[in-house]
Write a protein that holds these residues in place. Structure first.
Motif, PDB file in Angstrom:
ATOM      1  N   ASP A  11       0.856  -1.182   0.000  1.00 42.73           N
ATOM      2  CA  ASP A  11       0.000   0.000   0.000  1.00 42.73           C
ATOM      3  C   ASP A  11       0.897   1.239   0.000  1.00 42.73           C
ATOM      4  N   PRO A  12       0.848   2.081  -1.043  1.00 42.09           N
ATOM      5  CA  PRO A  12       1.766   3.224  -1.116  1.00 42.09           C
ATOM      6  C   PRO A  12       1.513   4.297  -0.063  1.00 42.09           C
ATOM      7  N   ILE A  13       0.315   4.303   0.537  1.00 45.18           N
ATOM      8  CA  ILE A  13      -0.012   5.296   1.561  1.00 45.18           C
ATOM      9  C   ILE A  13       0.207   4.744   2.969  1.00 45.18           C
ATOM     10  N   ASN A  14       0.017   3.464   3.140  1.00 42.24           N
ATOM     11  CA  ASN A  14       0.248   2.814   4.436  1.00 42.24           C
ATOM     12  C   ASN A  14       1.236   1.664   4.245  1.00 42.24           C
ATOM     13  N   PRO A  15       2.485   1.999   3.963  1.00 43.02           N
ATOM     14  CA  PRO A  15       3.482   0.977   3.635  1.00 43.02           C
ATOM     15  C   PRO A  15       3.956   0.227   4.876  1.00 43.02           C
ATOM     16  N   PRO A  16       4.573  -0.919   4.673  1.00 41.66           N
ATOM     17  CA  PRO A  16       5.116  -1.670   5.808  1.00 41.66           C
ATOM     18  C   PRO A  16       6.351  -0.985   6.389  1.00 41.66           C
ATOM     19  N   ILE A  17       6.682  -1.360   7.609  1.00 39.21           N
ATOM     20  CA  ILE A  17       7.893  -0.858   8.265  1.00 39.21           C
ATOM     21  C   ILE A  17       9.095  -1.631   7.729  1.00 39.21           C
ATOM     22  N   ASP A  18      10.160  -0.918   7.436  1.00 38.64           N
ATOM     23  CA  ASP A  18      11.380  -1.531   6.922  1.00 38.64           C
ATOM     24  C   ASP A  18      12.552  -1.018   7.752  1.00 38.64           C
ATOM     25  N   GLU A  19      13.465  -1.890   8.086  1.00 40.73           N
ATOM     26  CA  GLU A  19      14.565  -1.518   8.975  1.00 40.73           C
ATOM     27  C   GLU A  19      15.493  -0.483   8.357  1.00 40.73           C
ATOM     28  N   MET A  20      15.745  -0.603   7.050  1.00 41.41           N
ATOM     29  CA  MET A  20      16.738   0.246   6.400  1.00 41.41           C
ATOM     30  C   MET A  20      16.132   1.396   5.604  1.00 41.41           C
ATOM     31  N   ARG A  21      14.849   1.270   5.258  1.00 37.50           N
ATOM     32  CA  ARG A  21      14.249   2.226   4.332  1.00 37.50           C
ATOM     33  C   ARG A  21      12.938   2.782   4.881  1.00 37.50           C
ATOM     34  N   ILE A  22      12.557   3.945   4.352  1.00 37.35           N
ATOM     35  CA  ILE A  22      11.210   4.476   4.555  1.00 37.35           C
ATOM     36  C   ILE A  22      10.497   4.323   3.219  1.00 37.35           C
ATOM     37  N   LEU A  23       9.438   3.540   3.226  1.00 35.37           N
ATOM     38  CA  LEU A  23       8.730   3.190   2.005  1.00 35.37           C
ATOM     39  C   LEU A  23       7.507   4.080   1.818  1.00 35.37           C
ATOM     40  N   GLY A  24       7.047   4.184   0.569  1.00 33.40           N
ATOM     41  CA  GLY A  24       5.774   4.834   0.322  1.00 33.40           C
ATOM     42  C   GLY A  24       5.825   5.924  -0.724  1.00 33.40           C
ATOM     43  N   LEU A  25       4.641   6.266  -1.215  1.00 35.23           N
ATOM     44  CA  LEU A  25       4.502   7.282  -2.257  1.00 35.23           C
ATOM     45  C   LEU A  25       5.020   8.634  -1.771  1.00 35.23           C
ATOM     46  N   GLY A  26       5.955   9.209  -2.522  1.00 33.83           N
ATOM     47  CA  GLY A  26       6.505  10.508  -2.169  1.00 33.83           C
ATOM     48  C   GLY A  26       7.607  10.466  -1.133  1.00 33.83           C
ATOM     49  N   SER A  27       8.018   9.273  -0.717  1.00 32.36           N
ATOM     50  CA  SER A  27       9.097   9.183   0.273  1.00 32.36           C
ATOM     51  C   SER A  27      10.392   9.758  -0.282  1.00 32.36           C
ATOM     52  N   ASN A  28      10.680   9.432  -1.529  1.00 32.98           N
ATOM     53  CA  ASN A  28      11.896   9.877  -2.198  1.00 32.98           C
ATOM     54  C   ASN A  28      11.700  11.239  -2.859  1.00 32.98           C
ATOM     55  N   ASP A  29      10.558  11.407  -3.515  1.00 34.93           N
ATOM     56  CA  ASP A  29      10.249  12.626  -4.271  1.00 34.93           C
ATOM     57  C   ASP A  29       8.891  13.166  -3.833  1.00 34.93           C
ATOM     58  N   ASP A  30       8.826  14.127  -2.913  1.00 36.83           N
ATOM     59  CA  ASP A  30       9.962  14.917  -2.472  1.00 36.83           C
ATOM     60  C   ASP A  30       9.985  14.975  -0.946  1.00 36.83           C
ATOM     61  N   GLY A  31       9.377  13.910  -0.336  1.00 37.58           N
ATOM     62  CA  GLY A  31       9.249  13.916   1.114  1.00 37.58           C
ATOM     63  C   GLY A  31      10.570  13.991   1.845  1.00 37.58           C
ATOM     64  N   ALA A  32      11.587  13.299   1.330  1.00 37.47           N
ATOM     65  CA  ALA A  32      12.885  13.304   2.001  1.00 37.47           C
ATOM     66  C   ALA A  32      13.463  14.711   2.079  1.00 37.47           C
ATOM     67  N   SER A  33      13.328  15.478   0.995  1.00 35.09           N
ATOM     68  CA  SER A  33      13.824  16.861   1.016  1.00 35.09           C
ATOM     69  C   SER A  33      12.977  17.737   1.931  1.00 35.09           C
ATOM     70  N   VAL A  34      11.655  17.517   1.927  1.00 36.07           N
ATOM     71  CA  VAL A  34      10.766  18.314   2.786  1.00 36.07           C
ATOM     72  C   VAL A  34      11.174  18.182   4.244  1.00 36.07           C
ATOM     73  N   VAL A  35      11.266  16.952   4.738  1.00 35.41           N
ATOM     74  CA  VAL A  35      11.548  16.774   6.166  1.00 35.41           C
ATOM     75  C   VAL A  35      12.990  17.138   6.500  1.00 35.41           C
TER      76      VAL A  35
END
Length: 349
Positions: free
Chosen positions: A84-108
């Motif tokens: 689910d791109p809006i409610n993704p699973p928990i991952d030890e190494m990554r943050i998953l989901g729609l907009g995590s890379n573009d552009d959520g990472a820059s926002v936070v």
């Protein structure tokens, strides 16, 4: 002194939260509401709201001003997500989901960096403002276009947050999308000589257009015909051009129209121009002094909507943008925040 690790930790938590709030372009209100409320609760941070755009200023003296800007909206989820791109699973190494890379990472990351400098009362040779824009993915009128005059009246230079692997883009290509339409005359295929095949006209037009000395020009869509036994009376095709700035968008459109006089060519948006910064600007000098790789970005951003000098730099990888199973590595967030802080601390005007 609040340590950097504190800001890295809450940036990760904030990114996980905003991913769970859908924010496709033109539908960002709920995410903007949350971010505005979140920022309002931070010490010494006083956000202002303009539609679904948020601006936070830290103006302490009559000095130049640096703007940090990133966009809060996303594209629709691509087909093929394995979660689910809006409610993704928990991952030890990554943050998953729609907009995590573009552009959520820059926002936070930019929120964390802004708060780090403001809350630790660090004296810089310039002021700093944070601009979180909406509608970037769709070039909407309510996004950076609606606030650019306001921020340009305050800011003198900018860092545009986009996933660049923390390389510094010192230029980016623009985008010109052109719709071509060829008209003919329909007829039954048994009496083809009574018709005028629009598809054949389009093939000739496309051949002429492809022969032009215009870089990064691609024909990406074509459509004609309603049935196998009907000569098509109209053919539509789409041209995607990643512009370099060597020719203006107006000149490119004129050149293409002149090369294909039997079709009508119209641009969807003439404002998506190429951007670049002078190589002797302090932002570029800082990047080189810190051995940060510089390059020309093939993708567009809000950079093209501002007129002040800027570079584009942020955590994440552009190759992951707009794809299924989008993610950003947690260590990329940490690297991004640390690099932003080091970079900003080394800027000399």
């Amino acid at each position: 002194m609040i340590p950097i690790d504190y800001y890295i930790s809450y940036a990760s938590e904030l990114l996980t939260k905003i991913i769970s709030i859908p924010a496709e372009s033109f539908l960002e209100k709920e995410r903007a509401d949350y971010l505005f409320s979140y920022l309002s609760k931070q010490e010494s941070v006083f956000p202002e709201r303009y539609g679904n755009n948020i601006i936070v200023k830290h103006i302490k003296a009559d000095k130049p001003t640096l703007m940090l800007c990133a966009h809060i909206d996303t594209v629709p989820p691509a087909n093929g997500y394995s979660f689910d791109p809006i409610n993704p699973p928990i991952d030890e190494m990554r943050i998953l989901g729609l907009g995590s890379n573009d552009d959520g990472a820059s926002v936070v990351s930019m929120i964390a960096v802004f708060c780090y400098f403001v809350q630790n009362n660090i004296d810089l040779p310039f002021n700093i403002i944070l601009a979180l824009s909406c509608e970037e993915e769709r070039s909407g009128q309510g996004g950076m276009k609606s606030i650019n005059k306001m921020v340009e009246a305050i800011a003198d230079f900018a860092i545009v947050g986009e996933p660049t692997c923390m390389k510094a883009a010192i230029a980016e290509k623009g985008l010109l999308v052109i719709d071509g339409v060829c008209s003919g005359k329909s007829a039954h295929c048994a009496h083809w000589e009574q018709g005028d095949n629009a598809l054949y006209k389009a093939v000739d037009a496309i051949s002429a257009i492809k022969a032009l000395p215009i870089e990064n020009l691609n024909i990406t869509q074509i459509h004609a015909g309603s049935s196998h036994n009907v000569i098509p009376d109209i053919c539509n095709f789409v041209i995607d051009i990643r512009t370099t700035g060597e020719l203006s968008n107006e000149d490119i459109l004129t050149t293409i129209q002149n090369a294909a006089p039997n079709c009508t060519c119209s641009a969807r948006n003439m404002a998506n121009h190429a951007s670049a910064i002078a190589i002797d600007h302090p932002l570029v000098i800082t990047a080189k002094s810190l051995n940060i790789e510089t390059y020309i970005s093939p993708t567009t951003s809000d950079w093209m909507r501002i007129s002040i000098p800027a570079i584009k730099m942020g955590p994440g990888d552009s190759d992951r943008s707009h794809k299924a199973d989008e993610f950003v590595y947690k260590n990329e967030l940490a690297e991004g925040i640390n690099t932003y802080i080091k970079f900003i601390s080394h800027i000399q005007l």
